[in-house]
Design a protein around this motif. Sequence first.
Motif, PDB file in Angstrom:
ATOM      1  N   SER A 204      -0.695  11.771  -8.759  1.00 37.19           N
ATOM      2  CA  SER A 204      -1.544  11.223  -9.810  1.00 37.19           C
ATOM      3  C   SER A 204      -0.700  10.614 -10.924  1.00 37.19           C
ATOM      4  O   SER A 204       0.529  10.780 -10.968  1.00 37.19           O
ATOM      5  CB  SER A 204      -2.428  12.339 -10.397  1.00 37.19           C
ATOM      6  OG  SER A 204      -1.598  13.301 -11.047  1.00 37.19           O
TER       7      SER A 204
ATOM      8  N   ARG B 280      -6.022   4.177  -8.834  1.00 33.46           N
ATOM      9  CA  ARG B 280      -7.436   4.148  -8.439  1.00 33.46           C
ATOM     10  C   ARG B 280      -8.140   5.472  -8.716  1.00 33.46           C
ATOM     11  O   ARG B 280      -9.325   5.491  -9.036  1.00 33.46           O
ATOM     12  CB  ARG B 280      -7.577   3.830  -6.949  1.00 33.46           C
ATOM     13  CG  ARG B 280      -7.268   2.416  -6.548  1.00 33.46           C
ATOM     14  CD  ARG B 280      -7.887   2.082  -5.176  1.00 33.46           C
ATOM     15  NE  ARG B 280      -7.887   3.188  -4.252  1.00 33.46           N
ATOM     16  CZ  ARG B 280      -6.951   3.446  -3.352  1.00 33.46           C
ATOM     17  NH1 ARG B 280      -5.878   2.662  -3.300  1.00 33.46           N
ATOM     18  NH2 ARG B 280      -7.055   4.466  -2.523  1.00 33.46           N
ATOM     19  N   THR B 281      -7.437   6.560  -8.568  1.00 31.32           N
ATOM     20  CA  THR B 281      -8.063   7.873  -8.711  1.00 31.32           C
ATOM     21  C   THR B 281      -7.950   8.436 -10.121  1.00 31.32           C
ATOM     22  O   THR B 281      -8.442   9.542 -10.386  1.00 31.32           O
ATOM     23  CB  THR B 281      -7.435   8.872  -7.725  1.00 31.32           C
ATOM     24  OG1 THR B 281      -6.011   8.941  -7.952  1.00 31.32           O
ATOM     25  CG2 THR B 281      -7.683   8.442  -6.286  1.00 31.32           C
TER      26      THR B 281
ATOM     27  N   ASP C 209       8.798   6.702  -5.860  1.00 28.27           N
ATOM     28  CA  ASP C 209       8.306   5.768  -4.848  1.00 28.27           C
ATOM     29  C   ASP C 209       8.723   4.330  -5.122  1.00 28.27           C
ATOM     30  O   ASP C 209       8.071   3.385  -4.649  1.00 28.27           O
ATOM     31  CB  ASP C 209       6.780   5.853  -4.701  1.00 28.27           C
ATOM     32  CG  ASP C 209       6.359   6.650  -3.471  1.00 28.27           C
ATOM     33  OD1 ASP C 209       7.160   6.746  -2.529  1.00 28.27           O
ATOM     34  OD2 ASP C 209       5.232   7.166  -3.455  1.00 28.27           O
TER      35      ASP C 209
ATOM     36  N   ARG D 262       0.279  12.504  -1.775  1.00 32.01           N
ATOM     37  CA  ARG D 262      -0.632  11.975  -2.793  1.00 32.01           C
ATOM     38  C   ARG D 262      -0.217  12.549  -4.143  1.00 32.01           C
ATOM     39  O   ARG D 262       0.181  13.713  -4.232  1.00 32.01           O
ATOM     40  CB  ARG D 262      -2.082  12.369  -2.487  1.00 32.01           C
ATOM     41  CG  ARG D 262      -2.681  11.668  -1.277  1.00 32.01           C
ATOM     42  CD  ARG D 262      -4.077  12.194  -0.996  1.00 32.01           C
ATOM     43  NE  ARG D 262      -4.682  11.503   0.143  1.00 32.01           N
ATOM     44  CZ  ARG D 262      -5.525  10.485   0.035  1.00 32.01           C
ATOM     45  NH1 ARG D 262      -5.883  10.055  -1.166  1.00 32.01           N
ATOM     46  NH2 ARG D 262      -6.012   9.907   1.116  1.00 32.01           N
TER      47      ARG D 262
ATOM     48  N   ARG E 139       1.682   1.305  -2.399  1.00 34.40           N
ATOM     49  CA  ARG E 139       0.330   1.750  -2.036  1.00 34.40           C
ATOM     50  C   ARG E 139       0.028   3.129  -2.619  1.00 34.40           C
ATOM     51  O   ARG E 139      -1.076   3.388  -3.090  1.00 34.40           O
ATOM     52  CB  ARG E 139       0.189   1.791  -0.517  1.00 34.40           C
ATOM     53  CG  ARG E 139       0.023   0.426   0.132  1.00 34.40           C
ATOM     54  CD  ARG E 139       0.026   0.542   1.637  1.00 34.40           C
ATOM     55  NE  ARG E 139      -0.355  -0.712   2.272  1.00 34.40           N
ATOM     56  CZ  ARG E 139      -0.177  -0.973   3.562  1.00 34.40           C
ATOM     57  NH1 ARG E 139       0.367  -0.049   4.346  1.00 34.40           N
ATOM     58  NH2 ARG E 139      -0.546  -2.122   4.072  1.00 34.40           N
ATOM     59  N   ARG E 140       1.019   4.030  -2.579  1.00 32.93           N
ATOM     60  CA  ARG E 140       0.789   5.367  -3.115  1.00 32.93           C
ATOM     61  C   ARG E 140       0.642   5.332  -4.634  1.00 32.93           C
ATOM     62  O   ARG E 140      -0.172   6.059  -5.210  1.00 32.93           O
ATOM     63  CB  ARG E 140       1.922   6.298  -2.670  1.00 32.93           C
ATOM     64  CG  ARG E 140       1.897   6.567  -1.169  1.00 32.93           C
ATOM     65  CD  ARG E 140       2.908   7.606  -0.748  1.00 32.93           C
ATOM     66  NE  ARG E 140       4.289   7.146  -0.830  1.00 32.93           N
ATOM     67  CZ  ARG E 140       4.919   6.470   0.131  1.00 32.93           C
ATOM     68  NH1 ARG E 140       4.283   6.113   1.241  1.00 32.93           N
ATOM     69  NH2 ARG E 140       6.192   6.131  -0.007  1.00 32.93           N
ATOM     70  N   GLN E 141       1.411   4.469  -5.295  1.00 36.81           N
ATOM     71  CA  GLN E 141       1.223   4.305  -6.736  1.00 36.81           C
ATOM     72  C   GLN E 141      -0.159   3.741  -7.040  1.00 36.81           C
ATOM     73  O   GLN E 141      -0.826   4.158  -7.997  1.00 36.81           O
ATOM     74  CB  GLN E 141       2.315   3.387  -7.302  1.00 36.81           C
ATOM     75  CG  GLN E 141       3.697   4.005  -7.310  1.00 36.81           C
ATOM     76  CD  GLN E 141       4.733   3.064  -7.882  1.00 36.81           C
ATOM     77  OE1 GLN E 141       4.446   1.918  -8.227  1.00 36.81           O
ATOM     78  NE2 GLN E 141       5.971   3.544  -7.996  1.00 36.81           N
ATOM     79  N   HIS E 142      -0.599   2.781  -6.215  1.00 42.07           N
ATOM     80  CA  HIS E 142      -1.914   2.185  -6.418  1.00 42.07           C
ATOM     81  C   HIS E 142      -3.010   3.229  -6.261  1.00 42.07           C
ATOM     82  O   HIS E 142      -3.997   3.230  -7.014  1.00 42.07           O
ATOM     83  CB  HIS E 142      -2.125   1.037  -5.426  1.00 42.07           C
ATOM     84  CG  HIS E 142      -3.377   0.268  -5.656  1.00 42.07           C
ATOM     85  ND1 HIS E 142      -4.241  -0.072  -4.639  1.00 42.07           N
ATOM     86  CD2 HIS E 142      -3.945  -0.208  -6.793  1.00 42.07           C
ATOM     87  CE1 HIS E 142      -5.275  -0.730  -5.146  1.00 42.07           C
ATOM     88  NE2 HIS E 142      -5.115  -0.818  -6.446  1.00 42.07           N
ATOM     89  N   ARG E 143      -2.843   4.150  -5.317  1.00 39.68           N
ATOM     90  CA  ARG E 143      -3.824   5.212  -5.143  1.00 39.68           C
ATOM     91  C   ARG E 143      -3.895   6.081  -6.411  1.00 39.68           C
ATOM     92  O   ARG E 143      -4.982   6.512  -6.822  1.00 39.68           O
ATOM     93  CB  ARG E 143      -3.464   6.077  -3.930  1.00 39.68           C
ATOM     94  CG  ARG E 143      -4.517   7.139  -3.611  1.00 39.68           C
ATOM     95  CD  ARG E 143      -4.074   8.063  -2.492  1.00 39.68           C
ATOM     96  NE  ARG E 143      -3.852   7.334  -1.253  1.00 39.68           N
ATOM     97  CZ  ARG E 143      -2.718   7.316  -0.575  1.00 39.68           C
ATOM     98  NH1 ARG E 143      -1.663   7.977  -1.031  1.00 39.68           N
ATOM     99  NH2 ARG E 143      -2.609   6.634   0.544  1.00 39.68           N
ATOM    100  N   ALA E 144      -2.741   6.332  -7.035  1.00 42.49           N
ATOM    101  CA  ALA E 144      -2.731   7.122  -8.271  1.00 42.49           C
ATOM    102  C   ALA E 144      -3.520   6.417  -9.372  1.00 42.49           C
ATOM    103  O   ALA E 144      -4.229   7.064 -10.157  1.00 42.49           O
ATOM    104  CB  ALA E 144      -1.291   7.370  -8.722  1.00 42.49           C
TER     105      ALA E 144
END
Length: 289
Positions: free
Chosen positions: A80, A209-210, A67, A78, A202-207
């Motif tokens: 991780s 955050r979760t 990404d 999505r 944004r997708r890296q940031h979601r990884a």
Amino acid sequence: MSDVRYDGPQLADAGDVDLCFDAFGEPTSPTVLLVMGMGFQLVHWPEGFCRQLAAEGFRVVRFDNRDAGSSTHLPGRRYSLEDMADDVVGLLDALGVDSAHLVGASLGGMVVQTTAIRHPRRVRSLASLMSTTGRRGVGRTSPRVLRHLLSRPPRTVEEAVERRVRVFATIGSTGFDQDLDELRRVTALAMARDPDARGGRRRQHRAVRTAPDRTTALRRVAVPTVVVHGTDDRMCHPSGGRATAAAVPGARLEVVEGMGHDLPPGAWPRLVRAIADNARRGEERGRPG
């Protein structure tokens, strides 16, 4: 350092994704793998820094995370930090490298920590720069920085360059000179390599955050580890570095006065020494068991 061998960008099949990488130093030297932060690319590891590290007797490989940059982008997916750690191992497989010295900055620090937890036999030494453990309350980002990050995306190269200059005026090192010409050059280059970087970031940031708190799992890391953090880091508070060093048994904490969330040239000698000395300890220990 102009005599250091350089092998230009290539794509490696790392399993789920293709990863773009390049390398400095001799192929027969021990591998140091550099993992960059959120939304950043291999070009954000300064070439001069890579050459100095390679001159210490290492094969220095930098790459674009999934990404980012010229690696595979995953719109609608999505994933991780564990997936990103598996990418690291997939790249090592593609390179024919059994185990490597891992160096990660910011998000990259989280990825190399996760790799050491998940794939201990593939890691000879670990260097976590300007990063944190995922534990709540440590390594927080300054609200002043968040305001910059939440601003509207740039529409032109010129806007992207000037926005990056403003951001690094906030998150960059106060105790070292910033090379603004180089910052502008690399920002323009990064935008040319990945014009639609916002979605991947944004997708890296979601990884991130979760991701779970890694503190307990980091206690199992048994390779030589150095943790480097600047006193003036507003993107990731120095408490993140202290927490990481406290979690990994025997880890060395290097606190760099005046360094922020960047890699200023004035800090390179100390960073190169910390990484190279730690890697040599890993070499003395031999292959991971």
